[in-house]
Scaffold this motif. Structure first.
Motif, PDB file in Angstrom:
ATOM      1  N   GLY A  13       0.726  -1.117   0.024  1.00 28.74           N
ATOM      2  CA  GLY A  13      -0.049   0.096  -0.061  1.00 28.74           C
ATOM      3  C   GLY A  13       0.773   1.180  -0.101  1.00 28.74           C
ATOM      4  O   GLY A  13       0.661   2.322  -0.645  1.00 28.74           O
ATOM      5  N   VAL A 139      -4.633  -1.974   6.052  1.00 31.09           N
ATOM      6  CA  VAL A 139      -5.988  -1.252   5.287  1.00 31.09           C
ATOM      7  C   VAL A 139      -5.892   0.087   5.248  1.00 31.09           C
ATOM      8  O   VAL A 139      -6.000   0.783   3.928  1.00 31.09           O
ATOM      9  N   ALA A 140      -5.116   0.782   5.908  1.00 32.40           N
ATOM     10  CA  ALA A 140      -4.939   2.245   5.899  1.00 32.40           C
ATOM     11  C   ALA A 140      -4.129   2.558   4.429  1.00 32.40           C
ATOM     12  O   ALA A 140      -4.694   3.655   3.619  1.00 32.40           O
ATOM     13  N   SER A 143      -6.091   1.646   1.438  1.00 33.31           N
ATOM     14  CA  SER A 143      -7.128   2.447   1.178  1.00 33.31           C
ATOM     15  C   SER A 143      -6.715   3.809   0.717  1.00 33.31           C
ATOM     16  O   SER A 143      -7.287   4.364  -0.228  1.00 33.31           O
ATOM     17  N   VAL A 146      -5.701   3.728  -3.055  1.00 30.46           N
ATOM     18  CA  VAL A 146      -7.044   3.672  -3.831  1.00 30.46           C
ATOM     19  C   VAL A 146      -7.846   4.875  -3.798  1.00 30.46           C
ATOM     20  O   VAL A 146      -8.314   5.551  -5.143  1.00 30.46           O
ATOM     21  N   ILE A 147      -7.867   5.330  -2.705  1.00 31.06           N
ATOM     22  CA  ILE A 147      -8.630   6.808  -2.625  1.00 31.06           C
ATOM     23  C   ILE A 147      -7.852   7.757  -3.630  1.00 31.06           C
ATOM     24  O   ILE A 147      -8.571   8.771  -4.207  1.00 31.06           O
TER      25      ILE A 147
END
Length: 286
Positions: A13, A139-140, A143, A146-147
């Motif tokens: 991520g 997750v952070a 996310s 993607v955001i």
């Protein structure tokens, strides 16, 4: 194996978020910003210093560090927009190596050369998949990548600001003649990507090697991830970052090949470059 893949999501991520920033920089201001992670690193170190030495609350120190990262990036952008506005992409990209080295050296002088005691702002397990725990950090970061990619795509395709940015990147001379103020827009792109980089690094730094050099060199796997989309496609930049992170997590679980984990971004870059140039290579071999 699955445990390793899930564990690699946090790093993946981070790579994806930085790769999205590199892609936006390449598309909008014609720069491959080698200082992308360096500005985030320095902002993160400032946040740690404020919290540990001054006693600033962690949330306030984090926000200040993120802003510092954005401002540092904007300063580099101001230099590029002022003195290198007519330079080609290679020259503008090479310029960013200087600020990268400067930020690393300055961090050694101000904060020392040891890893910094980052306080985790996000911690603990989020949920489990088949008995494998997924952390909130993973997750952070996923996310965030993607955001940012989705939001950037919406801004670039559906807003007036996006149209101006695209005009500036694709036809800079024409845009100037039409009265588009290129310098403020360009610096704004640098600032926003600096903020995103600092945010991602501050989230992940407590669980990574967080000395100045290691954090700054995160630009290498980020560049490898962005290369999957040719520094043009945001969706493939996200896919590349996640794929590289998951692959690194899997390799780390295999003792026989764990030592090559740090070389994966370079292998990734070489393979992608060979693949993109395959037609020319095959034609020359005939």
């Amino acid at each position: 194996m699955i445990q390793g893949a899930i564990a690699g999501l946090a790093a993946g991520g981070l790579y994806a978020a930085l790769a999205v920033c590199l892609t936006l920089m390449s598309r909008l201001v014609r720069v491959v910003n080698f200082a992308q992670a360096g500005t985030g690193m320095f902002g993160g170190f400032c946040a740690v210093w404020l919290v540990t030495q001054i006693g600033v609350p962690i949330w306030a120190g984090t926000l200040i560090g993120i802003v510092v990262g954005g401002l540092l990036a904007a300063m580099i952008g101001a230099i590029a927009a002022t003195w290198l506005s007519e330079a080609d992409t290679s020259t503008r990209s090479a310029m960013t190596v200087g600020p990268l080295l400067l930020l690393i050296s300055l961090s050694f002088i101000l904060f020392g050369n040891k890893p910094q005691p980052f306080e985790p702002i996000i911690a603990g397990p989020a949920f489990s998949i088949g008995g494998v725990v997924v952390s909130w950090v993973a997750v952070a970061t996923v996310s965030l990548a993607v955001i940012v990619a989705a939001s950037a795509n919406i801004v670039l395709t559906r807003t007036r600001t996006g149209i101006l940015l695209r005009a500036l990147s694709e036809r800079p001379t024409t845009a100037e003649l039409l009265g588009i103020r290129s310098r403020p827009l360009s610096i704004a792109v640098w600032f926003v990507t600096g903020v995103i980089s600092a945010t991602a690094i501050i989230i992940v730094a407590p669980s990574q090697s967080n000395d100045a050099t290691s954090l700054s060199m995160l630009v290498v796997p980020a560049a490898a991830s962005a290369l999957l989309g040719g520094f043009r496609r945001l969706d493939l930049a996200v896919v590349g970052g996640l794929a590289l992170g998951v692959l690194g997590g899997v390799v780390a679980q295999i003792d026989e090949v764990a030592a090559v984990r740090n070389f994966l971004p370079f292998v990734f870059i070489v393979v992608l470059l060979l693949w993109t140039q395959r037609k020319e290579v095959w034609d020359a071999a005939r």
